[in-house]
Motif scaffolding. Structure first.
Motif, PDB file in Angstrom:
ATOM      1  N   ASP A  12      32.897  32.470  26.570  1.00  0.00           N
ATOM      2  CA  ASP A  12      32.703  31.510  25.488  1.00  0.00           C
ATOM      3  C   ASP A  12      33.922  30.599  25.406  1.00  0.00           C
ATOM      4  OD1 ASP A  12      31.889  30.189  23.199  1.00  0.00           O
ATOM      5  OD2 ASP A  12      32.680  31.710  21.858  1.00  0.00           O
ATOM      6  N   GLY A  13      35.099  31.175  25.654  1.00  0.00           N
ATOM      7  CA  GLY A  13      36.310  30.350  25.708  1.00  0.00           C
ATOM      8  C   GLY A  13      36.597  30.029  27.158  1.00  0.00           C
ATOM      9  N   ALA A  14      36.935  28.753  27.431  1.00  0.00           N
ATOM     10  CA  ALA A  14      37.253  28.383  28.817  1.00  0.00           C
ATOM     11  C   ALA A  14      38.673  27.840  28.903  1.00  0.00           C
ATOM     12  CB  ALA A  14      36.252  27.343  29.327  1.00  0.00           C
ATOM     13  N   ALA A  15      39.493  28.130  27.880  1.00  0.00           N
ATOM     14  CA  ALA A  15      40.883  27.670  27.904  1.00  0.00           C
ATOM     15  C   ALA A  15      41.736  28.794  28.483  1.00  0.00           C
ATOM     16  CB  ALA A  15      41.344  27.317  26.488  1.00  0.00           C
ATOM     17  N   ARG A  16      42.125  28.643  29.743  1.00  0.00           N
ATOM     18  CA  ARG A  16      42.988  29.667  30.342  1.00  0.00           C
ATOM     19  C   ARG A  16      44.327  29.647  29.629  1.00  0.00           C
ATOM     20  NH1 ARG A  16      41.065  30.931  35.835  1.00  0.00           N
ATOM     21  NH2 ARG A  16      39.581  29.316  36.389  1.00  0.00           N
ATOM     22  N   ILE A  17      44.883  30.835  29.411  1.00  0.00           N
ATOM     23  CA  ILE A  17      46.146  30.944  28.673  1.00  0.00           C
ATOM     24  C   ILE A  17      47.243  30.061  29.288  1.00  0.00           C
ATOM     25  CG2 ILE A  17      48.038  32.549  28.156  1.00  0.00           C
ATOM     26  CD1 ILE A  17      45.863  34.653  27.483  1.00  0.00           C
ATOM     27  N   THR A  18      47.413  30.175  30.607  1.00  0.00           N
ATOM     28  CA  THR A  18      48.487  29.386  31.244  1.00  0.00           C
ATOM     29  C   THR A  18      48.271  27.884  31.024  1.00  0.00           C
ATOM     30  OG1 THR A  18      47.200  29.700  33.252  1.00  0.00           O
ATOM     31  CG2 THR A  18      49.215  30.973  33.072  1.00  0.00           C
ATOM     32  N   ASP A  19      47.018  27.427  31.174  1.00  0.00           N
ATOM     33  CA  ASP A  19      46.738  25.991  31.057  1.00  0.00           C
ATOM     34  C   ASP A  19      46.870  25.487  29.627  1.00  0.00           C
ATOM     35  OD1 ASP A  19      46.129  26.355  33.666  1.00  0.00           O
ATOM     36  OD2 ASP A  19      43.969  26.135  33.462  1.00  0.00           O
ATOM     37  N   VAL A  20      46.403  26.278  28.673  1.00  0.00           N
ATOM     38  CA  VAL A  20      46.388  25.803  27.285  1.00  0.00           C
ATOM     39  C   VAL A  20      47.818  25.753  26.729  1.00  0.00           C
ATOM     40  CG1 VAL A  20      46.005  27.966  25.981  1.00  0.00           C
ATOM     41  CG2 VAL A  20      44.982  25.857  25.183  1.00  0.00           C
ATOM     42  N   VAL A  21      48.661  26.712  27.137  1.00  0.00           N
ATOM     43  CA  VAL A  21      50.061  26.690  26.695  1.00  0.00           C
ATOM     44  C   VAL A  21      50.786  25.502  27.332  1.00  0.00           C
ATOM     45  CG1 VAL A  21      52.254  27.968  26.682  1.00  0.00           C
ATOM     46  CG2 VAL A  21      50.107  29.188  26.274  1.00  0.00           C
ATOM     47  N   ALA A  22      50.526  25.294  28.628  1.00  0.00           N
ATOM     48  CA  ALA A  22      51.166  24.165  29.326  1.00  0.00           C
ATOM     49  C   ALA A  22      50.754  22.838  28.688  1.00  0.00           C
ATOM     50  CB  ALA A  22      50.786  24.191  30.807  1.00  0.00           C
ATOM     51  N   ARG A  23      49.480  22.732  28.298  1.00  0.00           N
ATOM     52  CA  ARG A  23      48.986  21.498  27.688  1.00  0.00           C
ATOM     53  C   ARG A  23      49.629  21.254  26.316  1.00  0.00           C
ATOM     54  NH1 ARG A  23      47.589  16.477  28.390  1.00  0.00           N
ATOM     55  NH2 ARG A  23      45.905  15.711  27.055  1.00  0.00           N
ATOM     56  N   ALA A  24      49.798  22.323  25.538  1.00  0.00           N
ATOM     57  CA  ALA A  24      50.457  22.179  24.227  1.00  0.00           C
ATOM     58  C   ALA A  24      51.877  21.657  24.413  1.00  0.00           C
ATOM     59  CB  ALA A  24      50.472  23.522  23.500  1.00  0.00           C
ATOM     60  N   LYS A  25      52.546  22.175  25.447  1.00  0.00           N
ATOM     61  CA  LYS A  25      53.921  21.738  25.725  1.00  0.00           C
ATOM     62  C   LYS A  25      53.937  20.267  26.150  1.00  0.00           C
ATOM     63  CE  LYS A  25      58.004  23.118  28.378  1.00  0.00           C
ATOM     64  NZ  LYS A  25      58.937  23.452  27.294  1.00  0.00           N
ATOM     65  N   GLU A  26      52.994  19.935  27.033  1.00  0.00           N
ATOM     66  CA  GLU A  26      52.874  18.551  27.537  1.00  0.00           C
ATOM     67  C   GLU A  26      52.647  17.564  26.380  1.00  0.00           C
ATOM     68  OE1 GLU A  26      49.530  16.490  30.297  1.00  0.00           O
ATOM     69  OE2 GLU A  26      49.941  18.595  30.739  1.00  0.00           O
TER      70      GLU A  26
END
Length: 556
Positions: A12-26
């Motif tokens: 149901d969630g497709a936000a991978r932890i590594t990607d979503v954290v990196a995006r928040a930082k970006e």
């Protein structure tokens, strides 16, 4: 963002932890929350990833609330659950969150892991609650044009969590329902003096990931993307939006945006790794554990060897010294005790496997049956003061009677302190292609052809397969439909697909397990919500009780 579903909101969630954290930082954010549906599977991975990227982790969960109480299970009245977002402010709040989420599985499970207000009352300390999405109880009342009902619910939650710890959540993903109720939430907020907070219901990282998320939902519901009746999200707005986007959407309630930061700053959960929580071993009266272990080993040494040379005694004393210095005396006594139980009761036990066979202590305790001296085996392969990690003794038992040994351990240390361990089935390259092919309406034969073009290797990925197999690359380049299947498979590859129970792992702890980790209910009974490696990092004792059919054959 305080409302985020990672890949651990399974399918149901497709936000991978590594990607979503990196995006928040970006995007220049300094904090981010994890609020998966009803579970806390990913919180430790999320915490570590946030720390690595210099983002403050906010630990939470979007829990399901029961329609009546969590013990009511009537198909008509209790099928639908509400939602509520809970965020831990302190380590005590985190412990309360663990208890709430565990009870949802162990006591309130019906379609979903549900909790009710009594559980919230008992464990509200140190928690901030947000009223969640359209499925939240306050919002549902407003959707049903029941303003008084919404008001009563908001007051009840405000009272449970304490004034200032409950927020009315505004969401705007462009849905008509949201447009209808948001002005009423603002009105409620003024009337009851309950603050507002703005969130986006994040289910994927970037807007263009909406399509892959849609495919994931089709896999979850075993339908195809063309099926009109299936569950789907109404648009592509469920991504991690920038601060500017959020400020524009909620221009009418700037305080709701400011409150996201206020809440994040109030949430300060810190995890401690490497502190041990070994169960207590009670030695016979008048002895301490250290004396008792030395006594058992000395007795075993005399039984195992005809002559005790100074060299032999020296090796035993050296090993015991290392074990004592590293704080593993209880560990050896616990293992000795249940192996002793098995052997006394005629349950076949393997002769030992792995590095533990290099230990004279293990040999004298009859944990292993291989003489490490005779075969010049090295103790340091097993325990090394230079590399501090829990000893790991894997033990084989007769497959038919392995359960008796686990029952003995449960009886000795208490059923609240012993549990099985979760493991996640992930979407490997071939399986991902088959799943996606089905969801995108590819015929079985076509999907099979693509999957078979992926070479067999345990560490195979789709990218690796494309570079290794020219036939697969040719399919990808010449057929748009197959290219789409491969691209979508790539997007979801490696995500957890389902949870199950680890075949051999059992965890034994000092206090009831829900003091340390959230619990999950699997088809095989209670399991931890964290996998083996996480369990060990948190200092809990993990044992491998392996069932081996060969031992049963030898016995017969």
């Amino acid at each position: 963002h305080l409302h985020v579903h990672t890949e651990y909101s399974l399918l149901d969630g497709a936000a991978r932890i590594t990607d979503v954290v990196a995006r928040a930082k970006e995007l220049g954010m300094d904090s981010l929350a994890i609020t998966d549906h009803g579970v806390m599977f990913g919180v430790i991975d999320f915490y570590k990833e946030c720390k690595k990227q210099g983002i403050k982790p906010v630990i939470g969960c979007e829990v399901y609330t029961a329609a009546r109480t969590m013990y009511d299970k009537d198909a008509d009245k209790d099928k639908y659950q509400g939602h509520l977002v809970l965020l831990a402010k302190t380590n005590d709040g985190y412990k309360n969150l663990i208890k709430i989420v565990s009870k949802g599985f162990t006591e309130g499970y019906y379609y979903k892991p549900r909790i009710d207000k009594d559980v919230l009352r008992a464990h509200s300390e140190g928690i901030i609650a947000l009223s969640a999405c359209l499925a939240g109880k306050v919002q549902s009342c407003l959707l049903n044009r029941d303003y008084e009902g919404a008001k009563a619910e908001a007051q009840a939650l405000d009272k449970i969590f304490g004034h200032g710890n409950f927020y009315l959540e505004l969401q705007d993903q462009g849905l008509d329902e949201e447009a209808m109720i948001n002005p009423q939430l603002v009105k409620l907020s003024k009337e009851l003096d309950i603050p507002l907070v703005a969130t986006n219901d994040v289910h994927y990282v970037k807007q263009e990931d909406a399509e892959a998320h849609d495919v994931l939902l089709a896999i979850q519901t075993a339908t195809t993307i063309d099926d009109e009746k299936r569950m789907r999200f109404p648009n592509d707005q469920f991504y991690l939006k920038s601060e500017d986007e959020m400020r524009k959407i909620f221009a009418y309630a700037p305080e709701a945006i400011e409150n996201t930061h206020k809440i994040a700053m109030e949430c300060n959960v810190e995890f401690v790794f490497g502190d041990y929580h070994l169960p207590e071993f009670i030695p016979p009266a008048g002895k301490n554990n250290q004396q008792y272990l030395r006594e058992l080993c000395q007795k075993g040494l005399e039984e195992r060897y005809d002559e005790i040379t100074p060299k032999l005694q020296e090796r035993l004393d050296y090993e015991l010294g290392v074990i004592e210095d590293m704080g593993y005396v209880e560990y050896f006594l616990i293992v000795w005790d249940f192996i002793d139980f098995a052997k006394r009761n005629g349950i076949m036990v393997g002769p030992g496997r792995g590095s533990a066979a290099g230990s004279l202590v293990a040999y004298t305790l009859r944990i292993t049956d291989l003489d490490p001296i005779r075969y010049s085996l090295i103790f340091e392969r097993f325990l090394n003061p230079e590399r501090v990690s829990m000893p790991d003794i894997d033990i084989d038992f007769c497959i038919e009677r392995r359960g008796e040994v686990i029952d003995y351990v449960i009886k000795k240390y208490g059923k609240e302190n012993v549990s099985q361990i979760i493991t996640f089935g992930t979407m490997k390259a071939k399986a991902a292609v088959r799943d996606v092919g089905r969801a995108l309406n590819l015929s079985y034969a076509e999907a099979d052809r693509v999957a078979k073009a992926i070479p067999f290797d345990l560490k195979m990925t789709i990218d690796k397969a494309l570079s290794m197999n020219p036939e697969l690359k040719a399919m990808y380049e010449s057929d748009a439909r197959i290219a789409k299947v491969i691209d979508m498979s790539r997007a979801i590859e490696g995500m957890p697909r389902h949870a199950s129970t680890h075949a051999a792992g059992v965890v034994i702890s000092k206090l009831p397990l829900d003091e340390y980790v959230p619990l999950y209910m699997s088809d095989k009974g209670v399991a931890t919500q964290f996998n083996m490696t996480t369990i060990e990092e948190l200092g809990l004792l993990k044992m491998d009780f392996l069932g081996l059919r060969n031992l049963t054959v030898i016995r017969d």
